[in-house]
Scaffold this motif. Structure first.
Motif, mmCIF file in Angstrom:
data_model
loop_
_atom_site.group_PDB
_atom_site.id
_atom_site.type_symbol
_atom_site.label_atom_id
_atom_site.label_comp_id
_atom_site.label_asym_id
_atom_site.label_seq_id
_atom_site.Cartn_x
_atom_site.Cartn_y
_atom_site.Cartn_z
ATOM 1 N N GLN A 142 -1.534 -0.036 1.630
ATOM 2 C CA GLN A 142 -0.466 -0.773 2.315
ATOM 3 C C GLN A 142 0.493 -1.417 1.327
ATOM 4 O O GLN A 142 1.650 -1.691 1.666
ATOM 5 C CB GLN A 142 -1.071 -1.849 3.220
ATOM 6 C CG GLN A 142 -1.682 -1.330 4.509
ATOM 7 C CD GLN A 142 -2.061 -2.461 5.436
ATOM 8 O OE1 GLN A 142 -1.240 -3.321 5.759
ATOM 9 N NE2 GLN A 142 -3.312 -2.462 5.883
ATOM 10 N N GLN A 143 0.016 -1.676 0.106
ATOM 11 C CA GLN A 143 0.863 -2.280 -0.923
ATOM 12 C C GLN A 143 1.444 -1.246 -1.884
ATOM 13 O O GLN A 143 1.985 -1.598 -2.935
ATOM 14 C CB GLN A 143 0.054 -3.319 -1.711
ATOM 15 C CG GLN A 143 -0.422 -4.482 -0.843
ATOM 16 C CD GLN A 143 -1.368 -5.386 -1.600
ATOM 17 O OE1 GLN A 143 -0.944 -6.355 -2.235
ATOM 18 N NE2 GLN A 143 -2.649 -5.079 -1.552
ATOM 19 N N GLY A 144 1.342 0.031 -1.517
ATOM 20 C CA GLY A 144 1.969 1.079 -2.308
ATOM 21 C C GLY A 144 1.149 1.586 -3.472
ATOM 22 O O GLY A 144 1.674 2.310 -4.320
ATOM 23 N N ILE A 145 -0.130 1.215 -3.535
ATOM 24 C CA ILE A 145 -1.001 1.687 -4.613
ATOM 25 C C ILE A 145 -1.778 2.889 -4.114
ATOM 26 O O ILE A 145 -2.560 2.793 -3.163
ATOM 27 C CB ILE A 145 -1.965 0.575 -5.075
ATOM 28 C CG1 ILE A 145 -1.167 -0.582 -5.672
ATOM 29 C CG2 ILE A 145 -2.976 1.109 -6.079
ATOM 30 C CD1 ILE A 145 -2.014 -1.760 -6.112
ATOM 31 N N LYS A 146 -1.572 4.024 -4.752
ATOM 32 C CA LYS A 146 -2.192 5.274 -4.338
ATOM 33 C C LYS A 146 -3.596 5.394 -4.923
ATOM 34 O O LYS A 146 -3.771 5.470 -6.132
ATOM 35 C CB LYS A 146 -1.335 6.456 -4.783
ATOM 36 C CG LYS A 146 -1.942 7.824 -4.507
ATOM 37 C CD LYS A 146 -2.083 8.114 -3.036
ATOM 38 C CE LYS A 146 -2.567 9.533 -2.793
ATOM 39 N NZ LYS A 146 -2.801 9.802 -1.356
ATOM 40 N N GLN A 174 5.251 -8.493 -1.579
ATOM 41 C CA GLN A 174 4.279 -7.802 -0.733
ATOM 42 C C GLN A 174 3.651 -8.804 0.240
ATOM 43 O O GLN A 174 3.286 -9.916 -0.148
ATOM 44 C CB GLN A 174 3.135 -7.189 -1.567
ATOM 45 C CG GLN A 174 3.528 -6.021 -2.432
ATOM 46 C CD GLN A 174 3.711 -4.739 -1.623
ATOM 47 O OE1 GLN A 174 3.400 -4.690 -0.433
ATOM 48 N NE2 GLN A 174 4.218 -3.706 -2.278
ATOM 49 N N VAL A 175 3.533 -8.391 1.482
ATOM 50 C CA VAL A 175 2.696 -9.125 2.436
ATOM 51 C C VAL A 175 1.245 -8.816 2.085
ATOM 52 O O VAL A 175 0.894 -7.668 1.786
ATOM 53 C CB VAL A 175 3.012 -8.690 3.877
ATOM 54 C CG1 VAL A 175 2.037 -9.322 4.861
ATOM 55 C CG2 VAL A 175 4.451 -9.050 4.225
ATOM 56 N N LEU A 176 0.387 -9.833 2.079
ATOM 57 C CA LEU A 176 -1.020 -9.624 1.743
ATOM 58 C C LEU A 176 -1.764 -9.121 2.976
ATOM 59 O O LEU A 176 -1.988 -9.884 3.923
ATOM 60 C CB LEU A 176 -1.659 -10.918 1.229
ATOM 61 C CG LEU A 176 -1.005 -11.544 -0.007
ATOM 62 C CD1 LEU A 176 -1.848 -12.698 -0.528
ATOM 63 C CD2 LEU A 176 -0.776 -10.522 -1.105
ATOM 64 N N GLY A 180 -0.627 -14.385 7.044
ATOM 65 C CA GLY A 180 0.212 -15.541 6.781
ATOM 66 C C GLY A 180 0.608 -15.724 5.329
ATOM 67 O O GLY A 180 1.382 -16.622 5.011
ATOM 68 N N HIS A 181 0.078 -14.865 4.436
ATOM 69 C CA HIS A 181 0.360 -15.006 3.009
ATOM 70 C C HIS A 181 1.118 -13.785 2.493
ATOM 71 O O HIS A 181 0.901 -12.656 2.936
ATOM 72 C CB HIS A 181 -0.936 -15.142 2.212
ATOM 73 C CG HIS A 181 -1.638 -16.444 2.409
ATOM 74 N ND1 HIS A 181 -1.680 -17.426 1.451
ATOM 75 C CD2 HIS A 181 -2.331 -16.935 3.474
ATOM 76 C CE1 HIS A 181 -2.375 -18.462 1.901
ATOM 77 N NE2 HIS A 181 -2.778 -18.182 3.132
ATOM 78 N N ALA A 182 1.994 -14.025 1.517
ATOM 79 C CA ALA A 182 2.693 -12.952 0.806
ATOM 80 C C ALA A 182 2.693 -13.296 -0.678
ATOM 81 O O ALA A 182 2.332 -14.411 -1.083
ATOM 82 C CB ALA A 182 4.114 -12.781 1.335
#
Length: 447
Positions: free
Chosen positions: A177-181, A84-86, A91-93
């Motif tokens: 954005q990270q897929g957490i509903k 996941q891109v943060l 600049g962090h994943a």
């Protein structure tokens, strides 16, 4: 995730550092970061880690009695499917990781690998577990006197929502954005206390989601000038921060905890699973309420539960049989395990619940009669008649129960439990030497 897609994201998002993170038995999320150019080598060989690192306490202290001293090496192996891109840190994943031997096998102290083993045991029976971790946490901002809760308002207060909104809206965006509903949001009972229930996931995804949730809550808070604490009981005057675990067992397409003809729509499978949890509860709490501070939360009539029992929609019970939504009962009936807080390692906590629940199913354990009131309102005689015991009063009592529990010792592994007991007892010794204020300093912002 396919390697080509991952490398494309690294380029397009201008990622400079990729974290490979794991959660040790102490409940602290740790890891090492690498440059994108090292991706192929890291995925092939992992990142070096001393075996002893998985035995340290929350103080980064390695107990002298631990079997795993600074000799011997394991590998942090990132799981490419968790990339996941943060969204809160340009600049962090991040990738979640297993801890493996040098030969690439699961290492015996890796909590994530343990959960995979228990999920395989369920799969061999044609089962999977659907789970959601339901966190409470305290949101603070900086004042002239230090970090203070953002509000002193009421539970579910609309005014408290106003005060937290500059943090909550970016947090929801970052989670999704990270897929957490995100299903709901509300301020809870304590000063600055927040709760954000999220959608359940199957098996490993649920425990991974818990790690990502906490990482994101902390990261978004820092990005917006706030701090968050998952400490179970910050103050005796405040409501504690829990982490209730909702779960149900499924076959390919059916909720096995639901029976339209059963009492409270519960099946025999659900009752037996509860029976296993209640039988093993003191030992389970060593893993689900794993800090000295955790036991300050279990106070009568504080909505945290303090007696071993179950009941329908009873929020003072150890296990709440959560009623389903009208017209969706078959999909939504579930059990809620309540004596848990956010300092737990979710892989260990869920593994232990499965272990206890399977014992209940295999031996058809009876959870006893449901409790239809707050257990604290019953007399001591009434509680004894219902075989309703008070929770352990401290972490050492729970650790002793775990040490003497053959089902959990065998199921989770004696080496793992022995090292966990050693680590946690060293943590207790350190906390005892610091006193109450030292406990707060140790735990408040560490998890």
């Amino acid at each position: 995730m396919q390697r080509e897609l991952l490398e494309k994201q690294l380029r397009e998002q201008k990622i400079e550092l990729v974290r490979a993170i794991y959660m040790g038995p102490d409940g602290i999320t740790r890891g090492k970061a690498f440059r994108p150019g090292e991706l192929d080598a890291i995925l092939e060989s992992g990142i070096g880690l001393t075996q002893a690192q998985m035995s340290v306490t929350v103080f980064d202290h390695l107990p002298s009695l631990s079997k795993y001293q600074p000799v011997g090496e394991v590998r942090i192996r990132p799981d490419v499917d968790t990339f996941q891109v943060l969204p809160y840190l340009p600049g962090h994943a991040r990738m979640l990781a297993d801890v493996e031997t040098l030969q690439g096998d699961p290492w015996e102290l890796c909590p994530r690998s343990l959960l995979k083993d228990f999920l395989s045991r369920l799969a061999a029976r044609g089962l999977q577990i659907q789970t959601a971790f339901e966190n409470e946490f305290t949101l603070s901002d900086q004042t002239e006197t230090g970090w203070e809760p953002v509000d002193q308002l009421n539970c579910f207060s609309s005014a408290a929502m106003d005060l937290a909104s500059p943090f909550i809206l970016p947090l929801i965006d970052a989670l999704e954005q990270q897929g957490i509903k995100v299903e709901k949001y509300y301020p809870e009972a304590g000063p600055g206390q927040q709760e954000i229930p999220i959608r359940h996931q199957a098996g490993l995804l649920a425990a991974d989601q818990q790690v990502v949730f906490k990482e994101t809550v902390r990261g978004v808070a820092l990005a917006h000038g706030y701090r968050v604490s998952f400490m179970p009981k910050i103050s005796p005057a405040f409501a504690g921060n829990g982490c209730h675990i909702h779960f149900s067992l499924w076959d390919e397409n059916r909720n096995l905890f639901y029976d339209p003809a059963g009492e409270f729509n519960l099946s025999g499978t659900a009752r037996h699973f509860m029976g296993g949890i209640l039988k093993h509860l003191p030992a389970l709490m060593a893993l689900t309420a794993p800090t000295t501070n955790s036991y300050r939360r279990f106070v009568e009539r504080c909505w945290s539960s303090s007696y071993t029992c179950w009941g329908p929609d009873n929020r003072e019970a150890s296990v709440r049989a959560a009623s389903g939504y009208q017209g969706q009962e078959a999909a939504t009936v579930n059990l809620e395990y309540r004596p848990c807080d956010p300092t737990c390692n979710p892989y260990l906590a869920l593994s232990a619940l499965i272990c206890a629940g399977l014992d209940g199913i295999e031996n058809e354990l009876d959870p006893g009669d449901p409790v239809l009131t707050d257990p604290a309102l019953l007399s001591a005689e009434e509680r004894r008649a219902l075989n309703m015991n008070a929770y352990p009063t401290d972490l050492e009592t729970a650790l002793s129960a775990l040490e003497q529990n053959p089902v959990l010792l065998s199921g989770l592994g004696e080496n793992r439990i022995t090292d966990y007991l050693t680590m946690k007892r060293a943590e207790i010794s350190m906390i005892d030497s610091l006193g109450d204020e030292g406990e707060r300093q140790a735990y408040e912002f560490r998890f």
